[in-house]
Design a protein around this motif. Structure first.
Motif, mmCIF file in Angstrom:
data_model
loop_
_atom_site.group_PDB
_atom_site.id
_atom_site.type_symbol
_atom_site.label_atom_id
_atom_site.label_comp_id
_atom_site.label_asym_id
_atom_site.label_seq_id
_atom_site.Cartn_x
_atom_site.Cartn_y
_atom_site.Cartn_z
ATOM 1 N N ALA A 40 0.818 -1.215 0.000
ATOM 2 C CA ALA A 40 0.000 0.000 0.000
ATOM 3 C C ALA A 40 0.851 1.264 0.000
ATOM 4 O O ALA A 40 0.308 2.364 0.028
ATOM 5 N N ASP A 41 2.165 1.100 0.002
ATOM 6 C CA ASP A 41 3.080 2.248 0.094
ATOM 7 C C ASP A 41 2.786 3.081 1.336
ATOM 8 O O ASP A 41 2.838 4.318 1.320
ATOM 9 N N TYR A 42 2.487 2.394 2.443
ATOM 10 C CA TYR A 42 2.164 3.071 3.701
ATOM 11 C C TYR A 42 3.402 3.777 4.247
ATOM 12 O O TYR A 42 4.516 3.272 4.158
ATOM 13 N N GLN A 43 3.176 4.953 4.801
ATOM 14 C CA GLN A 43 4.237 5.692 5.492
ATOM 15 C C GLN A 43 3.666 6.237 6.791
ATOM 16 O O GLN A 43 2.469 6.499 6.889
ATOM 17 N N ASP A 44 4.511 6.415 7.811
ATOM 18 C CA ASP A 44 4.068 6.881 9.129
ATOM 19 C C ASP A 44 3.904 8.395 9.213
ATOM 20 O O ASP A 44 3.746 8.931 10.291
ATOM 21 N N ARG A 45 3.961 9.079 8.102
ATOM 22 C CA ARG A 45 3.811 10.534 8.071
ATOM 23 C C ARG A 45 2.761 10.900 7.017
ATOM 24 O O ARG A 45 2.535 10.135 6.087
ATOM 25 N N PRO A 46 2.143 12.063 7.153
ATOM 26 C CA PRO A 46 1.114 12.457 6.177
ATOM 27 C C PRO A 46 1.710 12.749 4.803
ATOM 28 O O PRO A 46 2.898 12.976 4.656
ATOM 29 N N ASN A 47 0.860 12.739 3.807
ATOM 30 C CA ASN A 47 1.208 13.141 2.453
ATOM 31 C C ASN A 47 0.490 14.469 2.228
ATOM 32 O O ASN A 47 -0.692 14.494 1.909
ATOM 33 N N CYS A 52 -4.135 9.379 7.710
ATOM 34 C CA CYS A 52 -5.056 8.284 8.033
ATOM 35 C C CYS A 52 -6.269 8.740 8.847
ATOM 36 O O CYS A 52 -7.382 8.276 8.599
ATOM 37 N N ALA A 53 -6.068 9.631 9.805
ATOM 38 C CA ALA A 53 -7.181 10.068 10.656
ATOM 39 C C ALA A 53 -8.293 10.730 9.860
ATOM 40 O O ALA A 53 -9.438 10.764 10.309
ATOM 41 N N ALA A 54 -7.994 11.231 8.651
ATOM 42 C CA ALA A 54 -9.002 11.875 7.812
ATOM 43 C C ALA A 54 -9.469 10.957 6.685
ATOM 44 O O ALA A 54 -10.157 11.394 5.773
ATOM 45 N N CYS A 55 -9.107 9.681 6.754
ATOM 46 C CA CYS A 55 -9.482 8.705 5.723
ATOM 47 C C CYS A 55 -10.705 7.912 6.180
ATOM 48 O O CYS A 55 -10.844 7.578 7.359
ATOM 49 N N CYS A 56 -11.567 7.566 5.238
ATOM 50 C CA CYS A 56 -12.777 6.822 5.576
ATOM 51 C C CYS A 56 -12.489 5.361 5.972
ATOM 52 O O CYS A 56 -13.352 4.704 6.542
ATOM 53 N N MET A 57 -11.295 4.859 5.717
ATOM 54 C CA MET A 57 -10.952 3.477 6.094
ATOM 55 C C MET A 57 -10.288 3.389 7.461
ATOM 56 O O MET A 57 -10.048 2.306 7.972
ATOM 57 N N PHE A 58 -10.007 4.524 8.082
ATOM 58 C CA PHE A 58 -9.365 4.571 9.394
ATOM 59 C C PHE A 58 -10.355 4.137 10.464
ATOM 60 O O PHE A 58 -11.498 4.570 10.475
ATOM 61 N N ILE A 69 -5.463 -1.929 5.483
ATOM 62 C CA ILE A 69 -4.062 -2.220 5.753
ATOM 63 C C ILE A 69 -3.911 -3.138 6.954
ATOM 64 O O ILE A 69 -4.575 -2.968 7.966
ATOM 65 N N GLU A 70 -2.997 -4.086 6.866
ATOM 66 C CA GLU A 70 -2.718 -4.996 7.979
ATOM 67 C C GLU A 70 -1.960 -4.276 9.087
ATOM 68 O O GLU A 70 -1.113 -3.437 8.818
ATOM 69 N N GLY A 71 -2.248 -4.633 10.321
ATOM 70 C CA GLY A 71 -1.469 -4.157 11.457
ATOM 71 C C GLY A 71 -1.859 -2.794 11.978
ATOM 72 O O GLY A 71 -2.841 -2.185 11.559
ATOM 73 N N ILE A 72 -1.054 -2.320 12.920
ATOM 74 C CA ILE A 72 -1.277 -1.029 13.563
ATOM 75 C C ILE A 72 -0.756 0.078 12.649
ATOM 76 O O ILE A 72 0.312 -0.039 12.069
ATOM 77 N N ILE A 73 -1.537 1.135 12.540
ATOM 78 C CA ILE A 73 -1.126 2.274 11.733
ATOM 79 C C ILE A 73 -1.172 3.541 12.578
ATOM 80 O O ILE A 73 -1.819 3.579 13.621
ATOM 81 N N SER A 74 -0.513 4.565 12.111
ATOM 82 C CA SER A 74 -0.517 5.857 12.786
ATOM 83 C C SER A 74 -1.669 6.709 12.254
ATOM 84 O O SER A 74 -1.914 6.724 11.047
ATOM 85 N N PRO A 75 -2.352 7.451 13.122
ATOM 86 C CA PRO A 75 -3.380 8.370 12.643
ATOM 87 C C PRO A 75 -2.789 9.426 11.707
ATOM 88 O O PRO A 75 -3.500 10.019 10.905
ATOM 89 N N GLY A 77 -0.344 8.739 9.526
ATOM 90 C CA GLY A 77 0.242 8.061 8.377
ATOM 91 C C GLY A 77 -0.547 8.309 7.107
ATOM 92 O O GLY A 77 -1.522 9.077 7.081
ATOM 93 N N TRP A 78 -0.132 7.625 6.039
ATOM 94 C CA TRP A 78 -0.786 7.767 4.739
ATOM 95 C C TRP A 78 -0.462 6.548 3.894
ATOM 96 O O TRP A 78 0.601 5.938 4.049
ATOM 97 N N CYS A 79 -1.353 6.166 2.961
ATOM 98 C CA CYS A 79 -1.062 5.134 1.971
ATOM 99 C C CYS A 79 -1.736 5.517 0.661
ATOM 100 O O CYS A 79 -2.563 6.435 0.611
ATOM 101 N N LYS A 80 -1.382 4.797 -0.400
ATOM 102 C CA LYS A 80 -1.908 5.152 -1.726
ATOM 103 C C LYS A 80 -3.408 4.890 -1.875
ATOM 104 O O LYS A 80 -4.020 5.313 -2.845
ATOM 105 N N TYR A 81 -4.040 4.231 -0.902
ATOM 106 C CA TYR A 81 -5.478 3.975 -0.949
ATOM 107 C C TYR A 81 -6.285 5.009 -0.167
ATOM 108 O O TYR A 81 -7.485 4.859 0.011
#
Length: 91
Positions: A40-47, A52-58, A69-75, A77-81
């Motif tokens: 998912a090209d996840y990163q622990d920082r915003p783009n 993530c906190a502003a994403c509908c999948m969070f 996304i699998e596992g724990i994520i940061s609010p 963070g960001w990914c291509k989805y």
């Protein structure tokens, strides 16, 4: 005697069927995430302003996670989805 056995058998079958239906229609059951952070090209920082906190999948909570996304994520963070929307509302 035969009627009693039939009644007991039908009761057991009805109870089993009811239990199976209740387990299959459990609203708290969620599909398991299927995409790794790497894919998912996840990163622990915003783009930019996307995070993530502003994403509908969070899904906020302890620990924070995502429906994609699998596992724990940061609010933060960001990914291509990423998709804008209130938390846990993507269809």
């Amino acid at each position: 005697m035969f009627k009693r056995r039939t009644l007991i058998l039908h009761s057991v079958l009805a109870t089993t069927a009811s239990l199976a239906l209740a387990l299959m229609s459990d609203p708290s059951a969620e599909a398991a995430p299927t995409i790794s952070k790497r894919l998912a090209d996840y990163q622990d920082r915003p783009n930019h302003s996307h995070q993530c906190a502003a994403c509908c999948m969070f899904v906020p909570g302890q620990p924070d996670h995502c429906t994609m996304i699998e596992g724990i994520i940061s609010p933060h963070g960001w990914c291509k989805y990423w998709q804008a929307g209130p938390a846990d509302t993507c269809s």
